[in-house]
Design a protein around this motif. Structure first.
Motif, PDB file in Angstrom:
ATOM      1  N   ARG A  47       0.824  -1.204   0.000  1.00  0.00           N
ATOM      2  CA  ARG A  47       0.000   0.000   0.000  1.00  0.00           C
ATOM      3  C   ARG A  47       0.863   1.262   0.000  1.00  0.00           C
ATOM      4  O   ARG A  47       0.466   2.292  -0.508  1.00  0.00           O
ATOM      5  N   ARG A  48       2.068   1.173   0.558  1.00  0.00           N
ATOM      6  CA  ARG A  48       2.993   2.316   0.601  1.00  0.00           C
ATOM      7  C   ARG A  48       3.280   2.879  -0.780  1.00  0.00           C
ATOM      8  O   ARG A  48       3.534   4.067  -0.926  1.00  0.00           O
ATOM      9  N   VAL A  49       3.297   1.993  -1.784  1.00  0.00           N
ATOM     10  CA  VAL A  49       3.604   2.432  -3.157  1.00  0.00           C
ATOM     11  C   VAL A  49       2.383   2.362  -4.064  1.00  0.00           C
ATOM     12  O   VAL A  49       2.494   2.487  -5.281  1.00  0.00           O
ATOM     13  N   GLY A  50       1.223   2.145  -3.477  1.00  0.00           N
ATOM     14  CA  GLY A  50      -0.011   2.150  -4.251  1.00  0.00           C
ATOM     15  C   GLY A  50      -0.261   0.889  -5.056  1.00  0.00           C
ATOM     16  O   GLY A  50      -1.004   0.918  -6.039  1.00  0.00           O
ATOM     17  N   LEU A  51       0.330  -0.235  -4.642  1.00  0.00           N
ATOM     18  CA  LEU A  51       0.122  -1.496  -5.346  1.00  0.00           C
ATOM     19  C   LEU A  51      -0.652  -2.480  -4.487  1.00  0.00           C
ATOM     20  O   LEU A  51      -0.727  -2.336  -3.273  1.00  0.00           O
ATOM     21  N   HIS A  52      -1.200  -3.482  -5.150  1.00  0.00           N
ATOM     22  CA  HIS A  52      -1.883  -4.592  -4.504  1.00  0.00           C
ATOM     23  C   HIS A  52      -1.036  -5.844  -4.723  1.00  0.00           C
ATOM     24  O   HIS A  52      -0.261  -5.917  -5.683  1.00  0.00           O
ATOM     25  N   PRO A  53      -1.192  -6.863  -3.845  1.00  0.00           N
ATOM     26  CA  PRO A  53      -0.419  -8.092  -4.030  1.00  0.00           C
ATOM     27  C   PRO A  53      -0.557  -8.655  -5.444  1.00  0.00           C
ATOM     28  O   PRO A  53      -1.635  -8.625  -6.033  1.00  0.00           O
ATOM     29  N   ALA A  54       0.521  -9.134  -5.967  1.00  0.00           N
ATOM     30  CA  ALA A  54       0.681  -9.720  -7.306  1.00  0.00           C
ATOM     31  C   ALA A  54       1.025  -8.667  -8.352  1.00  0.00           C
ATOM     32  O   ALA A  54       1.658  -8.999  -9.351  1.00  0.00           O
ATOM     33  N   GLN A  55       0.656  -7.416  -8.141  1.00  0.00           N
ATOM     34  CA  GLN A  55       1.060  -6.385  -9.101  1.00  0.00           C
ATOM     35  C   GLN A  55       2.573  -6.208  -9.087  1.00  0.00           C
ATOM     36  O   GLN A  55       3.180  -5.979 -10.132  1.00  0.00           O
ATOM     37  N   THR A  85      -5.326  -9.173 -17.329  1.00  0.00           N
ATOM     38  CA  THR A  85      -5.851  -7.994 -18.024  1.00  0.00           C
ATOM     39  C   THR A  85      -6.202  -6.905 -17.012  1.00  0.00           C
ATOM     40  O   THR A  85      -5.834  -5.740 -17.197  1.00  0.00           O
ATOM     41  N   ARG A  86      -6.891  -7.287 -15.935  1.00  0.00           N
ATOM     42  CA  ARG A  86      -7.230  -6.300 -14.887  1.00  0.00           C
ATOM     43  C   ARG A  86      -5.972  -5.737 -14.231  1.00  0.00           C
ATOM     44  O   ARG A  86      -5.879  -4.531 -13.984  1.00  0.00           O
ATOM     45  N   THR A  87      -5.014  -6.593 -13.950  1.00  0.00           N
ATOM     46  CA  THR A  87      -3.777  -6.156 -13.305  1.00  0.00           C
ATOM     47  C   THR A  87      -3.029  -5.172 -14.188  1.00  0.00           C
ATOM     48  O   THR A  87      -2.589  -4.118 -13.725  1.00  0.00           O
ATOM     49  N   VAL A  88      -2.894  -5.500 -15.465  1.00  0.00           N
ATOM     50  CA  VAL A  88      -2.181  -4.624 -16.400  1.00  0.00           C
ATOM     51  C   VAL A  88      -2.917  -3.286 -16.537  1.00  0.00           C
ATOM     52  O   VAL A  88      -2.289  -2.222 -16.555  1.00  0.00           O
ATOM     53  N   LYS A  89      -4.244  -3.332 -16.604  1.00  0.00           N
ATOM     54  CA  LYS A  89      -5.013  -2.073 -16.696  1.00  0.00           C
ATOM     55  C   LYS A  89      -4.761  -1.189 -15.482  1.00  0.00           C
ATOM     56  O   LYS A  89      -4.590   0.028 -15.606  1.00  0.00           O
ATOM     57  N   ARG A  90      -4.746  -1.792 -14.299  1.00  0.00           N
ATOM     58  CA  ARG A  90      -4.502  -1.018 -13.073  1.00  0.00           C
ATOM     59  C   ARG A  90      -3.082  -0.450 -13.063  1.00  0.00           C
ATOM     60  O   ARG A  90      -2.879   0.698 -12.654  1.00  0.00           O
ATOM     61  N   LEU A  91      -2.119  -1.255 -13.471  1.00  0.00           N
ATOM     62  CA  LEU A  91      -0.732  -0.779 -13.515  1.00  0.00           C
ATOM     63  C   LEU A  91      -0.563   0.317 -14.563  1.00  0.00           C
ATOM     64  O   LEU A  91       0.186   1.277 -14.363  1.00  0.00           O
ATOM     65  N   GLU A  92      -1.270   0.171 -15.674  1.00  0.00           N
ATOM     66  CA  GLU A  92      -1.228   1.192 -16.724  1.00  0.00           C
ATOM     67  C   GLU A  92      -1.850   2.498 -16.212  1.00  0.00           C
ATOM     68  O   GLU A  92      -1.299   3.584 -16.413  1.00  0.00           O
ATOM     69  N   ALA A  94      -1.934   3.493 -13.207  1.00  0.00           N
ATOM     70  CA  ALA A  94      -1.007   4.069 -12.222  1.00  0.00           C
ATOM     71  C   ALA A  94       0.239   4.651 -12.894  1.00  0.00           C
ATOM     72  O   ALA A  94       1.040   5.312 -12.233  1.00  0.00           O
ATOM     73  N   GLY A  95       0.415   4.375 -14.185  1.00  0.00           N
ATOM     74  CA  GLY A  95       1.570   4.902 -14.911  1.00  0.00           C
ATOM     75  C   GLY A  95       2.805   4.023 -14.850  1.00  0.00           C
ATOM     76  O   GLY A  95       3.887   4.440 -15.260  1.00  0.00           O
ATOM     77  N   PHE A  96       2.652   2.771 -14.372  1.00  0.00           N
ATOM     78  CA  PHE A  96       3.808   1.883 -14.223  1.00  0.00           C
ATOM     79  C   PHE A  96       4.097   1.031 -15.444  1.00  0.00           C
ATOM     80  O   PHE A  96       5.204   0.522 -15.597  1.00  0.00           O
ATOM     81  N   VAL A  97       3.101   0.798 -16.294  1.00  0.00           N
ATOM     82  CA  VAL A  97       3.311   0.019 -17.519  1.00  0.00           C
ATOM     83  C   VAL A  97       2.599   0.705 -18.673  1.00  0.00           C
ATOM     84  O   VAL A  97       1.725   1.541 -18.476  1.00  0.00           O
ATOM     85  N   ARG A  98       2.993   0.315 -19.874  1.00  0.00           N
ATOM     86  CA  ARG A  98       2.260   0.731 -21.068  1.00  0.00           C
ATOM     87  C   ARG A  98       2.091  -0.502 -21.938  1.00  0.00           C
ATOM     88  O   ARG A  98       2.907  -1.418 -21.926  1.00  0.00           O
ATOM     89  N   ARG A  99       0.988  -0.493 -22.668  1.00  0.00           N
ATOM     90  CA  ARG A  99       0.682  -1.583 -23.599  1.00  0.00           C
ATOM     91  C   ARG A  99       0.888  -1.069 -25.010  1.00  0.00           C
ATOM     92  O   ARG A  99       0.589   0.080 -25.318  1.00  0.00           O
ATOM     93  N   LYS A 100       1.396  -1.972 -25.849  1.00  0.00           N
ATOM     94  CA  LYS A 100       1.533  -1.628 -27.261  1.00  0.00           C
ATOM     95  C   LYS A 100       1.338  -2.904 -28.071  1.00  0.00           C
ATOM     96  O   LYS A 100       1.586  -4.008 -27.576  1.00  0.00           O
ATOM     97  N   PRO A 101       0.894  -2.757 -29.302  1.00  0.00           N
ATOM     98  CA  PRO A 101       0.696  -3.951 -30.132  1.00  0.00           C
ATOM     99  C   PRO A 101       2.047  -4.595 -30.459  1.00  0.00           C
ATOM    100  O   PRO A 101       3.051  -3.921 -30.603  1.00  0.00           O
ATOM    101  N   SER A 102       2.016  -5.895 -30.575  1.00  0.00           N
ATOM    102  CA  SER A 102       3.224  -6.621 -30.963  1.00  0.00           C
ATOM    103  C   SER A 102       3.552  -6.313 -32.417  1.00  0.00           C
ATOM    104  O   SER A 102       2.655  -6.334 -33.271  1.00  0.00           O
ATOM    105  N   PRO A 103       4.815  -6.059 -32.731  1.00  0.00           N
ATOM    106  CA  PRO A 103       5.171  -5.788 -34.128  1.00  0.00           C
ATOM    107  C   PRO A 103       5.125  -7.046 -35.004  1.00  0.00           C
ATOM    108  O   PRO A 103       5.045  -6.945 -36.222  1.00  0.00           O
ATOM    109  N   THR A 104       5.121  -8.231 -34.373  1.00  0.00           N
ATOM    110  CA  THR A 104       5.157  -9.481 -35.137  1.00  0.00           C
ATOM    111  C   THR A 104       3.862 -10.287 -35.088  1.00  0.00           C
ATOM    112  O   THR A 104       3.689 -11.196 -35.882  1.00  0.00           O
ATOM    113  N   ASP A 105       2.978  -9.971 -34.139  1.00  0.00           N
ATOM    114  CA  ASP A 105       1.740 -10.731 -33.985  1.00  0.00           C
ATOM    115  C   ASP A 105       0.616  -9.754 -33.657  1.00  0.00           C
ATOM    116  O   ASP A 105       0.542  -9.226 -32.540  1.00  0.00           O
ATOM    117  N   LYS A 106      -0.264  -9.537 -34.606  1.00  0.00           N
ATOM    118  CA  LYS A 106      -1.321  -8.541 -34.436  1.00  0.00           C
ATOM    119  C   LYS A 106      -2.297  -8.895 -33.306  1.00  0.00           C
ATOM    120  O   LYS A 106      -2.995  -8.041 -32.808  1.00  0.00           O
TER     121      LYS A 106
END
Length: 175
Positions: A47-55, A85-92, A94-106
């Motif tokens: 909680r100190r860094v604004g995360l939940h377990p597993a994030q 998917t939920r975890t990545v959305k929450r991390l995104e 919070a500004g900790f991750v970004r998602r982008k399409p794969s250049p090799t697999d649409k």
């Protein structure tokens, strides 16, 4: 000011006698209790860094191995697609991750740690060290090694039962 223990306090629950209904599975009950307390402490610390377990596990994976397909994070962390998917959305968010399409697999999405996530990396590593210290408190180094070996054997047994077929042990060093 300290408050008196109330029914249901963590210490009381942790030391409660084994219910009659679970006497046939004392190890199962112990694992559930330990996992619940471990997750509760992890949640308090994270909680100190604004995360939940597993994030933090997702972040550690990205920091150590770089950008990865979301499906690979699911496989490496033993998650399921919906939870990841939920975890990545929450991390995104919070500004900790970004998602982008794969250049090799649409069909694939690549997840990468942001520079902003590096600001909390040391704090998360410190939190994990604090959690490790609390978890192993009172155990000698030999007892810690024995506990790790027993936990690895339990994990391997459960994995074999869950997948009900021949497969490799969960740890490279095996039981």
């Amino acid at each position: 000011m300290d408050r008196p223990n109330e029914p249901g306090d963590t210490a009381e629950v942790a030391c409660a006698p084994l219910p009659l209904s679970v006497q046939a599975g004392p190890m199962n009950h112990a694992i559930v209790r330990v996992a619940r307390l471990h997750r509760m402490l992890a949640a308090q610390l994270l909680r100190r860094v604004g995360l939940h377990p597993a994030q933090e596990l997702v972040m550690m994976q990205l920091w150590d191995y770089g950008p990865q397909r979301q499906v690979d994070l699911v496989r490496m962390l033993g998650s399921d697609a919906a939870t990841m998917t939920r975890t990545v959305k929450r991390l995104e968010h919070a500004g900790f991750v970004r998602r982008k399409p794969s250049p090799t697999d649409k069909r694939a999405t690549i997840i990468e740690a942001t520079p902003a996530s590096q600001a909390v990396r040391r704090q998360i590593e410190d939190i994990w060290a604090e959690l490790e210290t609390a978890t192993a408190a009172g155990l000698t180094p030999d007892q810690q090694a024995e506990a790790l070996k027993a936990l690895q054997q339990i994990e391997n047994s459960l994995a074999r039962a869950a997948f009900s077929g021949p497969h490799q042990d969960c740890r490279p060093d095996g039981p």
